[in-house]
Design an enzyme around this catalytic site. Structure first.
Site, PDB file in Angstrom:
ATOM      1  N   CYS B 115      -9.046  -2.666  -0.631  1.00 16.10           N
ATOM      2  CA  CYS B 115      -8.608  -4.021  -0.200  1.00 16.10           C
ATOM      3  C   CYS B 115      -7.731  -3.942   1.254  1.00 16.10           C
ATOM      4  CB  CYS B 115      -7.583  -4.474  -1.309  1.00 16.10           C
ATOM      5  SG  CYS B 115      -7.131  -6.336  -0.794  1.00 16.10           S
ATOM      6  N   CYS B 118      -4.464  -6.309   1.231  1.00 17.11           N
ATOM      7  CA  CYS B 118      -3.389  -6.219   0.090  1.00 17.11           C
ATOM      8  C   CYS B 118      -3.606  -4.920  -0.761  1.00 17.11           C
ATOM      9  CB  CYS B 118      -2.765  -7.610  -0.357  1.00 17.11           C
ATOM     10  SG  CYS B 118      -4.013  -8.621  -0.996  1.00 17.11           S
ATOM     11  N   SER B 119      -3.935  -5.653  -1.956  1.00 13.93           N
ATOM     12  CA  SER B 119      -3.908  -4.473  -2.920  1.00 13.93           C
ATOM     13  C   SER B 119      -4.712  -4.749  -4.178  1.00 13.93           C
ATOM     14  CB  SER B 119      -2.924  -4.064  -3.462  1.00 13.93           C
ATOM     15  OG  SER B 119      -1.968  -5.013  -3.787  1.00 13.93           O
ATOM     16  N   CYS B 120      -5.818  -5.836  -4.000  1.00 10.30           N
ATOM     17  CA  CYS B 120      -6.557  -6.553  -5.062  1.00 10.30           C
ATOM     18  C   CYS B 120      -7.301  -5.241  -5.637  1.00 10.30           C
ATOM     19  CB  CYS B 120      -7.540  -7.462  -4.322  1.00 10.30           C
ATOM     20  SG  CYS B 120      -6.861  -8.814  -3.395  1.00 10.30           S
TER      21      CYS B 120
END
Lengths: 224, 215
Positions: B115, B118-120
């Site tokens: 991702c 962000c940090s999906c």
């Protein structure tokens, strides 16, 4: 926005240096646990949505965003959301002590509800009346647009040609959602050849797949 | 930079008497007290949230899905055609896993998930992401030089293998279905589950051939 969070393709950041899977704890410090839980629990108050919460982290100065650890960015985002939504004042945040005003009666997440609420999740599907504009196999170009608000079209895709490989139906459009509006748009998975994104000299047998909403895409100038 | 902070793991022994609390620890404590005092959070709910992702939801869930897909062809077909309903049939669903697709590795195709914005990450199947997945170097480089990134995980793939990188920019979440390791025909689903690493389900590694001696 072209913020410090939009990292795809950035140079100079060094090696990944992963910790070993078997040794890495879920949280590295006690305070990270609390920031994680505070962020989720206050999220259930319903004062902001996921895209607003992402946007709150992205709005930091890029230097802060990159210097911070992951949960420091979560903390910064949470503080912004609490103040923007009026749940806390800047003075309360700074002093750490409660001012006179209390928020209206809020429906607070209780221990008993945690499991069910997490398991229930929140679908972002939102039916769209119009049929999808693009079909599977079609070439499309990502519109070269640089919005100052929240967006989920990474910089490295803008102006690039790709192929539609999947239609997901209507999903909540993040650019509007970050402004508090709930609109739906068709979502697609677009396949890009690595050479199209990074130049033929830097690419091998690789493809990059990116989920992009309909208004990020155009067929103008694409192969018919 | 984010990964520069990796050096000071205290691996989280809650109250280390020899160390004064850090500035950020105090800041977070103050914020929590403020929110409790205002009646905006319930401290017991906070503990429950932490416990859920620290002790209950984790990569063992994804490993269950993968091992079942290796041994049960009907389930495998169901998983690839309607991942959400197949995964829910094993009891996994919810936050950050509402919309899931499963990416099948083959001899000629290797999938890798990132991702960049962000940090999906598919929480119900893998728990919370490891630090490196959220780090700037991984987010920057997985899309632009995936082969070099894979090498940093000890994963070497021939140039005949196509690398497909999936940037999780929407609420779709991606799980890699790694190839079943060689020499595992005799193993049960339960034993296979133990062989599935979290990293193989993100796509940064492949699973090594099984031998009784590798523990």
């Amino acid at each position: 926005m072209n913020g410090g969070h939009d990292l795809g393709g950035m140079h100079g950041l060094g090696a990944v240096n992963p910790e070993s899977e078997t040794d890495e704890p879920v949280f590295h410090h006690s305070w990270e646990r609390r920031v994680f839980a505070l962020t989720l629990a206050t999220g259930f108050l319903g004062r902001w949505n996921l895209d607003q919460s992402r946007h709150a982290r992205e709005r930091q100065h890029p230097i802060d965003y990159l210097r911070n650890t992951y949960y420091e960015n979560w903390l910064a985002g949470l503080q912004t959301l609490l103040v923007d939504s009026g749940l806390l004042t800047e003075a309360e945040l700074q002093s750490g002590s409660c001012g006179k005003g209390f928020p209206d009666q809020e429906i607070v997440l209780t221990k008993k509800e945690v499991k069910a609420k997490l398991q229930e999740g929140k679908s972002v599907e939102l039916p769209v009346a119009e049929p999808p504009q693009f079909v599977i196999g079609q070439e499309v170009i990502v519109v070269n647009r640089h919005p100052i608000g929240h967006t989920r079209a990474p910089r490295y895709t803008r102006g690039r040609r790709g192929t539609v490989i999947h239609q997901h139906g209507g999903h909540i459009f993040p650019d509007d959602h970050a402004m508090g509006d709930r609109t739906g748009q068709h979502l697609y998975t677009i396949r890009f050849d690595a050479g199209e994104l990074w130049g033929e000299d830097n690419a091998g047998n690789e493809q990059v797949y990116v989920d992009l909403w309909e208004s990020y895409l155009t067929s103008d100038g694409a192969k018919q | 930079m984010q990964d520069d902070h990796n050096h000071d793991h205290d691996h989280d022994h809650d109250h280390d008497a020899t160390e004064a609390p850090s500035e950020i620890e105090l800041r977070v404590k103050a914020l929590e007290s403020l929110l409790v005092e205002k009646g905006l959070v319930d401290p017991e709910a906070l503990d429950e949230l932490v416990d859920t992702y620290e002790h209950q939801v984790g990569p063992q869930n994804g490993a269950h899905v993968v091992a079942k897909a290796w041994v049960d062809l009907n389930f495998r077909e169901h998983l690839l055609a309607s991942p959400g309903s197949a995964i829910a049939s094993l009891g996994y669903s919810g936050r950050q896993g509402e919309h899931i697709r499963v990416l099948k590795n083959t001899d000629s195709v290797h999938n890798l998930v990132v991702c960049t914005l962000c940090s999906c990450y598919p929480w119900p199947l893998l728990g919370l992401p490891p630090q490196w997945y959220k780090s700037a170097p991984y987010r920057a480089r997985a899309v632009s030089e995936p082969r070099k990134v894979l090498e940093e995980f000890g994963t070497q793939l021939g140039t005949d293998v196509s690398i497909q990188v999936w940037d999780s920019t929407s609420e779709m979440r991606y799980l890699v279905l790694p190839q079943r390791p060689v020499n595992t025909d005799h193993l049960s689903e339960g034993a296979l589950q133990q062989l599935v690493t979290r990293n193989s389900m993100i796509g940064v590694e492949t699973l090594k051939p099984f031998s009784d001696t590798n523990d």
